[in-house]
Design an enzyme around this catalytic site. Structure first.
Site, short mmCIF file in Angstrom:
data_model
loop_
_atom_site.label_atom_id
_atom_site.label_comp_id
_atom_site.label_asym_id
_atom_site.label_seq_id
_atom_site.Cartn_x
_atom_site.Cartn_y
_atom_site.Cartn_z
N ASN A 7 4.86 7.16 3.24
CA ASN A 7 4.84 5.76 2.84
C ASN A 7 6.11 5.12 3.41
OD1 ASN A 7 4.91 3.30 1.58
ND2 ASN A 7 4.70 4.10 -0.50
N ARG A 89 0.24 5.59 4.01
CA ARG A 89 -0.07 4.40 3.23
C ARG A 89 0.07 3.18 4.16
NH1 ARG A 89 3.69 0.76 -0.45
NH2 ARG A 89 2.06 -0.55 -1.33
N HIS A 178 -2.69 -2.25 -4.70
CA HIS A 178 -2.63 -1.07 -5.59
C HIS A 178 -3.96 -0.30 -5.58
CE1 HIS A 178 0.48 -3.42 -8.27
NE2 HIS A 178 1.12 -2.64 -7.44
N ARG A 237 7.62 -11.34 -9.72
CA ARG A 237 6.65 -12.27 -9.14
C ARG A 237 6.05 -13.17 -10.22
NH1 ARG A 237 3.98 -7.46 -6.47
NH2 ARG A 237 5.14 -7.15 -4.54
N GLU A 381 -0.93 8.08 -6.55
CA GLU A 381 -1.34 7.46 -5.30
C GLU A 381 -1.23 8.41 -4.11
OE1 GLU A 381 -0.11 2.99 -5.52
OE2 GLU A 381 1.15 4.06 -6.93
#
Ligand code: AMP
Length: 396
Positions: A7, A89, A178, A237, A381
């Protein structure tokens, strides 16, 4: 089979080496500050932790450090040839890829073209891909996208009510993110429900946060949009706002469009409202200490998650289970309690003891009276990326 999961961020590289025979993690690490004065290299190799600092010019140099650490006497590999495949990823697939994809010159060029949809992420992911292909050119490499699990959304869910040409000409629509987490957690929830047809809401609540509505394993809606800014209130956010706020803020403050977008991504959310921190633990503590803005930030976060749970129940015409995951979802009984409070009217009721006792592990935390089952399911993940790498890396 051994799969290296990568990643890559703009100045970081996170990895895991997974033995797919038992899905065990042989080694993992995070290298930060690549290209800066000194990189920080934190690794756990066969359970042994280390942390060193060293200047690393680029992602190739970082990858070399990783591969050197993986091979040797006290390491999981005798040679890098024992790595069977590499899974990467990649944040954005645009509409080009609905599934993971084996990497070659053509698919890499396609990911490059999609970069305008994720200018901060896809180019960084590509740096990791290219570094790996240089060092391990003969090993199958696969891109696993954050967006592709959501590609099953129907058009009435993913379209924005904008002039249609913006979609046709520029693919402006909701994509969702996600995805690897939503895939893993929804399939584990489905297993826990007995593998039957199911309607599940996955609440991925971490620093970034998103919900997905999943019917029989297929995503039908999700809260994030063209970018991860839409949807829930998050650590920094804003999530959903009236789009006119942007112009209004610019007029009032003299901020540029770039500064305003940065504010929405990095200075808003729980951090912006509380004025304390983006970390829920700090904000919960400040609330306990009597900080009203901290309390407001938590209440807003909770209220917005609840609203989406209700709207997804309507979108799916029912609900079998809610699954909490990620930093907050896995570790915070108090926030789960507040998220489920006063949802008994729509069939959601927690078992207080089970909720308190379930931290960082799988558990069913709903009461026997609850019509909807509530699970805590730690996400994984990297494992999804490794599984997808085997699935797509060796297919013709
Ligand atoms: P993630 O992005 O999934 O790594 O999650 C990070 C977020 O989870 C941070 O905002 C943390 O504050 C939050 N988090 C982790 N542990 C806890 C906890 N025990 N209570 C509340 N929030 C937590």
């Amino acid at each position: 089979m051994k799969v290296l999961v990568i990643n890559a961020g703009s100045s970081s590289l996170k990895y895991q080496l997974i033995d797919m025979d038992n899905e065990g993690v042989l080694a993992k690490g995070l290298i930060e500050r690549i290209g800066l004065d000194k990189a920080i290299i934190g690794q756990t190799i066969l359970g042994k932790k280390s942390k060193v600092e060293e200047r690393l010019a680029d992602h190739s140099a970082a990858l070399k450090v990783v591969l050197d650490a993986l091979v040797g006497q006290d390491a999981p590999l005798k040679s890098i040839e024992e790595i069977d495949a590499v899974g990467h990823r990649v944040v954005h697939s645009g509409e080009k890829f609905c599934t993971s994809v084996k990497l070659d010159d053509g698919t890499i060029a396609d990911i490059e073209k999609i970069s305008d949809l994720a200018p901060l992420h896809n180019p960084a992911n590509l740096m990791g891909i290219k570094a790996c292909l240089n060092i391990l050119p003969s090993k199958p490499a696969v891109a696993v996208f954050d967006t592709s699990f959501h590609s099953t959304m129907p058009d009435h869910a993913f379209m924005y009510a904008l002039p249609y040409d913006l979609y046709k000409d520029h693919q402006i629509r909701k994509y969702g993110f996600h995805g690897t987490s939503h895939l893993f957690v929804s399939s584990e929830a489905n297993k826990a429900l007995g593998g039957k047809k199911s309607k599940v809401i996955v609440c991925h609540l971490g620093n970034g946060a998103s919900l997905s509505a999943v019917v029989d394993g297929k995503c039908v809606d999700t809260t994030m949009g063209l970018t991860p800014l839409e949807g829930l209130m998050m650590g920094t956010r804003s999530g959903d706002i009236d789009p006119s706020v942007v112009e209004f803020v610019m007029q009032k403050t003299g901020q540029t469009i770039g500064e305003t977008t940065n504010m929405l991504n990095k200075k808003s959310g729980v951090f912006g409202v509380s004025g304390v921190s983006s970390d829920f633990r700090d904000v919960l503590q400040a609330e306990k200490d009597g900080n009203k803005q901290a309390s407001l930030a938590i209440e807003m976060f909770v209220y917005r998650v609840k609203k989406y749970i209700g709207s997804y129940m309507a979108a799916m015409n029912g609900l079998d289970a809610i699954a909490f995951t990620a930093g907050v979802g896995e570790n915070s009984p108090i926030l789960r309690e507040r998220l489920c409070k006063e949802l008994d009217g729509i069939g959601i009721l927690l078992d207080d003891k089970k909720n308190q006792a379930t931290v960082g592990e799988f558990g069913q935390i709903s009461s026997k009276k609850s019509k909807v089952k509530v699970f805590v399911i730690p996400t994984n993940e990297e494992l999804v990326i490794a599984r997808e790498t085997i699935k797509y890396g060796f297919s013709k």
